[in-house]
Design a protein around this motif. Structure first.
Motif, PDB file in Angstrom:
ATOM      1  N   LEU A  14      18.273 -38.239 -54.545  1.00 20.07           N
ATOM      2  CA  LEU A  14      19.362 -37.599 -55.302  1.00 20.07           C
ATOM      3  C   LEU A  14      20.041 -38.611 -56.207  1.00 20.07           C
ATOM      4  O   LEU A  14      21.266 -38.753 -56.207  1.00 20.07           O
ATOM      5  CB  LEU A  14      20.378 -36.950 -54.350  1.00 20.07           C
ATOM      6  N   ALA A  22      17.707 -30.768 -58.006  1.00 23.30           N
ATOM      7  CA  ALA A  22      18.223 -29.937 -56.913  1.00 23.30           C
ATOM      8  C   ALA A  22      19.222 -28.912 -57.452  1.00 23.30           C
ATOM      9  O   ALA A  22      19.217 -27.745 -57.044  1.00 23.30           O
ATOM     10  CB  ALA A  22      18.865 -30.822 -55.841  1.00 23.30           C
ATOM     11  N   THR A  32      18.046 -24.569 -50.925  1.00 20.23           N
ATOM     12  CA  THR A  32      17.664 -25.948 -51.259  1.00 20.23           C
ATOM     13  C   THR A  32      18.169 -26.913 -50.196  1.00 20.23           C
ATOM     14  O   THR A  32      19.367 -26.961 -49.913  1.00 20.23           O
ATOM     15  CB  THR A  32      18.241 -26.324 -52.652  1.00 20.23           C
ATOM     16  N   VAL A  34      18.366 -30.899 -49.142  1.00 23.34           N
ATOM     17  CA  VAL A  34      18.323 -32.182 -49.848  1.00 23.34           C
ATOM     18  C   VAL A  34      18.451 -33.337 -48.853  1.00 23.34           C
ATOM     19  O   VAL A  34      18.986 -33.173 -47.751  1.00 23.34           O
ATOM     20  CB  VAL A  34      19.454 -32.272 -50.908  1.00 23.34           C
ATOM     21  N   ALA A  42      24.906 -36.359 -52.076  1.00 25.74           N
ATOM     22  CA  ALA A  42      24.615 -34.927 -51.861  1.00 25.74           C
ATOM     23  C   ALA A  42      25.891 -34.084 -51.889  1.00 25.74           C
ATOM     24  O   ALA A  42      25.811 -32.851 -51.866  1.00 25.74           O
ATOM     25  CB  ALA A  42      23.897 -34.736 -50.529  1.00 25.74           C
TER      26      ALA A  42
END
Ligand code: NAP
Length: 294
Positions: A14, A22, A32, A34, A42
């Motif tokens: 990320l 994402a 989704t 992550v 995140a």
């Protein structure tokens, strides 16, 4: 394969790009999951509805399609090669930048561990991910791409280039060669014109027109390259070489850099010496197609 927006997606990595990827899946309605080494990256995605997996291994089991986008291939191996990470049953789409050999090696590596593998190259900045402007290239088995195409469509304009996993990276660097060549040519002209008091902004629209005009020639010139026949329908290479000499002379007289014009002229001169002076410019593919050592 379920290709609706209900298809769950796992996104590993990320950074600037991974967050954009994402975010585009979330926006398209995909559940989704992550994961990122630095978990705080995140936060915004979680606030927008993403699930944060506690480990990479957990992220991989949340759904059967996993996108990974990290700094480089060694980082990918470090993450996915860990003992508690199982790749079997996963389709792994690796959007990490690298070269074609790295892509082919990664495909073998992932397939040995039971994954299906697509490589990819992102020719876009994070800000346009999720729009048509985001060009994303994929290579690997066609059936794996087709199985996930409508899901991957959420990222931008996605294209499958062929079964060879290295193709996405090759197109990526070929595109960069194009980009830098156009920019370098423009900078050469700008440097020259500035010596006569013409500023960059004045020259830019003219340069833009020339670049667009030359781009129109590519399909026809490509036919010459593919057929191996270079009739001088527009001009002969020796005519171009004479104009290259003018560019060098002007650059020398103006006191600007002559490295690029001299490099171009040296290639044309070698081709002319090999007997191609009466043929058209794309005959230079023979110079580009071999290393100087061969
Ligand atoms: N940004 C762009 O405009 C752009 C455009 C086209 C392609 N790309 C490609 O996209 C990829 C990612 O770029 P980016 O802009 O997102 O880079 P970035 O913002 O620097 O993010 C790098 C990502 O890789 C992770 N990472 C690096 N080494 C790691 C390791 N050893 N273990 C675990 N995670 C590791 C980082 O985790 P942490 O957050 O924990 O550091 C972060 O998630 C690159 O291959 C880049 O070439 C980027």
């Amino acid at each position: 394969m379920n290709n609706t927006t209900d298809t769950p997606i796992n996104v590993i990595g990320l950074g600037r790009m991974g967050q954009a990827l994402a975010g585009a899946f979330l926006k398209a309605g995909h559940p989704t999951t992550v994961w990122n080494r630095t978990a705080s990256k995140a936060d915004q995605l979680v606030a927008a509805g993403a699930q944060l997996a506690p480990t990479v291994g957990d992220a991989l089991t949340a759904g059967s399609l996993t996108i990974i986008c990290v700094t480089d291939y060694p980082a990918m191996y470090e993450l996915l090669g860990a003992g508690d990470v199982a790749l079997d049953g996963t389709t792994l789409v690796n959007l990490t930048s690298g070269d074609s050999a790295q892509a082919r090696d990664a495909a073998r590596w992932a397939e040995e561990r039971g994954a299906r593998y697509l490589d990819g190259a992102i020719m876009a900045i994070p800000q346009v991910i999720g729009t048509d402007q985001a060009v994303i290239l994929h290579s690997g088995p066609q059936q794996d791409f087709e199985a996930h195409r409508s899901t991957l469509d959420a990222l931008g304009t996605v294209t499958h280039l062929g079964a060879d996993h290295g193709l996405a990276s090759l197109y990526d660097v070929a595109g960069l060669a194009m980009m830098w060549s156009v920019l370098n040519a423009w900078l050469q002209g700008t440097a020259l014109l500035r010596t006569a008091g013409v500023d960059a902004a004045t020259y830019a629209p003219f340069a833009q027109q020339i670049a667009a005009g030359v781009a129109e020639w590519l399909p026809g010139y490509a036919e010459q390259i593919d057929s191996g026949s270079f009739p001088a329908e527009v001009s002969a290479l020796e005519t171009d070489a004479a104009a290259m000499a003018h560019l060098i002379e002007e650059s020398e007289a103006a006191g600007v850099n002559t490295e690029l014009p001299k490099l171009i002229k040296a290639m044309a001169d070698r081709s002319i010496a090999a007997g191609h002076g009466g043929e058209q410019y794309p005959v230079l593919i023979e110079e580009f197609g071999r290393s100087r050592e061969s």
